[in-house]
Motif scaffolding. Structure first.
Motif, short mmCIF file in Angstrom:
data_model
loop_
_atom_site.label_atom_id
_atom_site.label_comp_id
_atom_site.label_asym_id
_atom_site.label_seq_id
_atom_site.Cartn_x
_atom_site.Cartn_y
_atom_site.Cartn_z
N ASP A 151 -3.03 -7.76 -4.91
CA ASP A 151 -4.30 -7.04 -4.70
C ASP A 151 -4.28 -5.62 -5.28
N LEU A 152 -3.14 -5.21 -5.82
CA LEU A 152 -2.99 -3.89 -6.46
C LEU A 152 -3.41 -2.72 -5.55
N GLY A 153 -3.38 -2.94 -4.25
CA GLY A 153 -3.73 -1.86 -3.31
C GLY A 153 -5.18 -1.43 -3.45
N GLN A 154 -6.07 -2.41 -3.74
CA GLN A 154 -7.47 -2.05 -4.01
C GLN A 154 -8.27 -1.91 -2.72
N PHE A 214 -11.28 0.64 -1.58
CA PHE A 214 -12.11 1.65 -2.23
C PHE A 214 -12.77 2.58 -1.22
N LEU A 215 -12.80 3.85 -1.59
CA LEU A 215 -13.35 4.89 -0.71
C LEU A 215 -14.87 4.77 -0.69
N VAL A 216 -15.45 4.68 0.50
CA VAL A 216 -16.91 4.52 0.58
C VAL A 216 -17.54 5.64 1.41
N GLU A 270 -5.95 11.06 -13.52
CA GLU A 270 -6.27 10.32 -12.30
C GLU A 270 -5.59 8.95 -12.35
N VAL A 271 -4.81 8.65 -11.33
CA VAL A 271 -4.13 7.35 -11.26
C VAL A 271 -4.94 6.43 -10.35
N GLY A 272 -5.37 5.29 -10.92
CA GLY A 272 -6.09 4.30 -10.12
C GLY A 272 -7.53 4.70 -9.81
N PRO A 273 -8.37 4.91 -10.84
CA PRO A 273 -9.76 5.33 -10.59
C PRO A 273 -10.61 4.26 -9.93
N GLY A 274 -10.18 3.00 -10.03
CA GLY A 274 -10.94 1.92 -9.40
C GLY A 274 -12.36 1.85 -9.94
N GLU A 275 -13.33 1.96 -9.03
CA GLU A 275 -14.74 1.89 -9.45
C GLU A 275 -15.28 3.29 -9.72
N GLY A 276 -14.41 4.29 -9.76
CA GLY A 276 -14.84 5.65 -10.12
C GLY A 276 -15.33 6.46 -8.93
N GLN A 277 -14.92 6.05 -7.73
CA GLN A 277 -15.37 6.75 -6.52
C GLN A 277 -15.08 8.24 -6.58
N LEU A 278 -13.91 8.61 -7.16
CA LEU A 278 -13.56 10.03 -7.26
C LEU A 278 -13.79 10.58 -8.66
N THR A 279 -13.77 9.70 -9.64
CA THR A 279 -13.67 10.13 -11.04
C THR A 279 -14.80 11.07 -11.46
N VAL A 301 -6.24 6.46 -15.49
CA VAL A 301 -5.35 5.33 -15.81
C VAL A 301 -5.49 4.25 -14.75
N GLU A 302 -6.02 3.11 -15.14
CA GLU A 302 -6.28 2.01 -14.20
C GLU A 302 -5.49 0.79 -14.67
N PHE A 303 -4.83 0.13 -13.72
CA PHE A 303 -4.00 -1.03 -14.07
C PHE A 303 -4.85 -2.29 -14.26
N ASP A 304 -5.97 -2.35 -13.54
CA ASP A 304 -6.82 -3.55 -13.54
C ASP A 304 -7.80 -3.47 -14.72
N ARG A 305 -7.61 -4.37 -15.69
CA ARG A 305 -8.40 -4.32 -16.93
C ARG A 305 -9.90 -4.42 -16.68
N ASN A 315 -6.08 8.56 -5.38
CA ASN A 315 -6.19 7.90 -4.09
C ASN A 315 -5.27 6.70 -4.25
N THR A 316 -4.02 6.87 -3.89
CA THR A 316 -2.98 5.96 -4.37
C THR A 316 -3.09 4.55 -3.79
N PRO A 317 -2.77 3.56 -4.65
CA PRO A 317 -2.47 2.25 -4.08
C PRO A 317 -1.17 2.46 -3.31
C1 LIG Z 1 -6.75 2.69 -3.22
S1 LIG Z 1 -7.55 2.17 -4.72
C2 LIG Z 1 -8.42 3.67 -5.11
C3 LIG Z 1 -9.62 3.44 -6.00
C4 LIG Z 1 -10.55 4.64 -6.13
N1 LIG Z 1 -9.91 5.75 -6.81
C5 LIG Z 1 -11.04 5.10 -4.76
O1 LIG Z 1 -10.70 6.23 -4.37
O2 LIG Z 1 -11.72 4.33 -4.10
C6 LIG Z 1 -6.19 2.15 -5.86
C7 LIG Z 1 -6.54 1.86 -7.30
O3 LIG Z 1 -5.34 1.92 -8.06
C8 LIG Z 1 -5.32 0.84 -8.99
N2 LIG Z 1 -3.91 0.57 -9.32
C9 LIG Z 1 -3.04 -0.23 -8.68
N3 LIG Z 1 -1.84 -0.19 -9.27
C10 LIG Z 1 -1.94 0.70 -10.30
C11 LIG Z 1 -1.02 1.17 -11.28
N4 LIG Z 1 0.24 0.77 -11.31
N5 LIG Z 1 -1.49 2.06 -12.19
C12 LIG Z 1 -2.79 2.49 -12.17
N6 LIG Z 1 -3.68 2.05 -11.27
C13 LIG Z 1 -3.27 1.17 -10.34
C14 LIG Z 1 -6.03 -0.28 -8.26
O4 LIG Z 1 -6.49 -1.26 -9.16
C15 LIG Z 1 -7.15 0.50 -7.57
O5 LIG Z 1 -8.24 0.65 -8.43
#
Ligand SMILES: C[S@@+](CC[C@H](N)C(=O)[O-])C[C@H]1O[C@@H](n2cnc3c(N)ncnc32)[C@H](O)[C@@H]1O
Length: 250
Positions: free
Chosen positions: A6-9, A11-13, A35-44, A57-61, A97-99
């Motif tokens: 689940d890649l720690g997904q 999302f901040l709402v 920014e590591v893990g922008p997800g859907e751009g909640q913080l970006t 940098v987002e891991f999920d294509r 917002n780390t996974p």
């Molecule tokens: C806790 S969510 C935060 C998403 C968003 N920034 C928020 O605040 O809601 C973690 C995000 O990190 C991404 N992610 C997981 N592993 C990653 C990795 N190794 N490198 C970059 N992004 C990663 C996930 O796909 C997810 O989008």
């Protein structure tokens, strides 16, 4: 590194969560941000408003592809492993917002990257407490030492689990980490010596030192004989790491 499915997904709402991250950035506006893990751009987008440029940098294509269409001109989205970027980033600021599975790797890699002056991290609440824990306290351990050897650490605020979707089992917190020391060869020794010493966290320092180092270093000889490994402050461990990096043996 093993990547969870689940890649720690989570999302901040909640807008208050975004505000905590912006508060963490105060004094560092107008700079480049990783920014590591922008997800859907909640913080970006909010970060982009106060930063010069953002490398997200987002891991999920799929998430990354969707995000590209929504970000302002000063944001570049790339697909990759954010923990590796923490090691090589040229920007002075890292926000994530780390996974949760990646939190420790981000912190330990960022400590090694002297370009990074500030980190603002969303961490599992217990990890946030570890990062800021004082010597002798229950949660004080190796992550506390590595974090506080290189950064001044502070919890900005708690993010209840209800602020995330899907809702995680635990609360989180936003932590601000400002660099106070540059990484140098002492860092390698500090990692090594803390790995061994903190495997004897509740033991007397003298006993643990004999097991880990084969002798009791001068820095430890002046401590009260009842001192346990969990009582050692980052500065005291850095002293020993310096001695080791100058040729002392483990
Ligand atoms: C806790 S969510 C935060 C998403 C968003 N920034 C928020 O605040 O809601 C973690 C995000 O990190 C991404 N992610 C997981 N592993 C990653 C990795 N190794 N490198 C970059 N992004 C990663 C996930 O796909 C997810 O989008």
């Amino acid at each position: 590194m093993r990547y969870p499915r689940d890649l720690g997904q989570r999302f901040l709402v909640n807008k208050d969560g975004v505000s905590l991250f912006l508060e963490g950035l105060s004094g560092f506006e107008g700079l480049d941000v990783l920014e590591v893990g922008p997800g859907e751009g909640q913080l970006t987008v909010s970060i982009a408003n106060v930063a010069r440029r953002v490398l997200a940098v987002e891991f999920d294509r799929e998430l990354a592809a969707r995000l590209v269409a929504r970000v302002p001109y000063n944001v570049s989205v790339v697909v990759g492993d954010g923990a590796r970027y923490a090691l090589i980033a040229r920007s002075p600021v890292l926000v994530s917002n780390t996974p949760f599975y990646l939190s420790s790797s981000i912190i330990t890699n960022a400590a090694r990257n002297n370009n990074l002056e500030l980190m603002v991290l969303g961490l599992q609440l217990e990890v946030a407490k570890r990062v800021t824990a004082r010597p002798g306290s229950e949660l004080y351990g190796r992550l506390s030492v590595i974090s506080q050897a290189y950064f001044r650490t502070q919890i900005i605020g708690v993010m209840p689990s209800s602020w995330f979707k899907p809702r995680p089992k635990v609360d989180a917190a936003v932590v601000r980490m400002v660099r106070i020391r540059r990484w140098d060869p002492t860092g390698e020794a500090l990692e090594k010596v803390t790995r061994c010493l903190f495997s004897y966290r509740n033991k007397l320092v003298t006993k643990a030192a004999l097991r880990c180092l084969g002798s009791v270093p001068e820095d430890f000889k002046s401590l009260p004989s009842s001192t346990r490994v969990r009582d050692l402050a980052p500065e005291q461990l850095i002293g020993v790491a310096k001695w080791l990096s100058l040729g002392g043996q483990i």
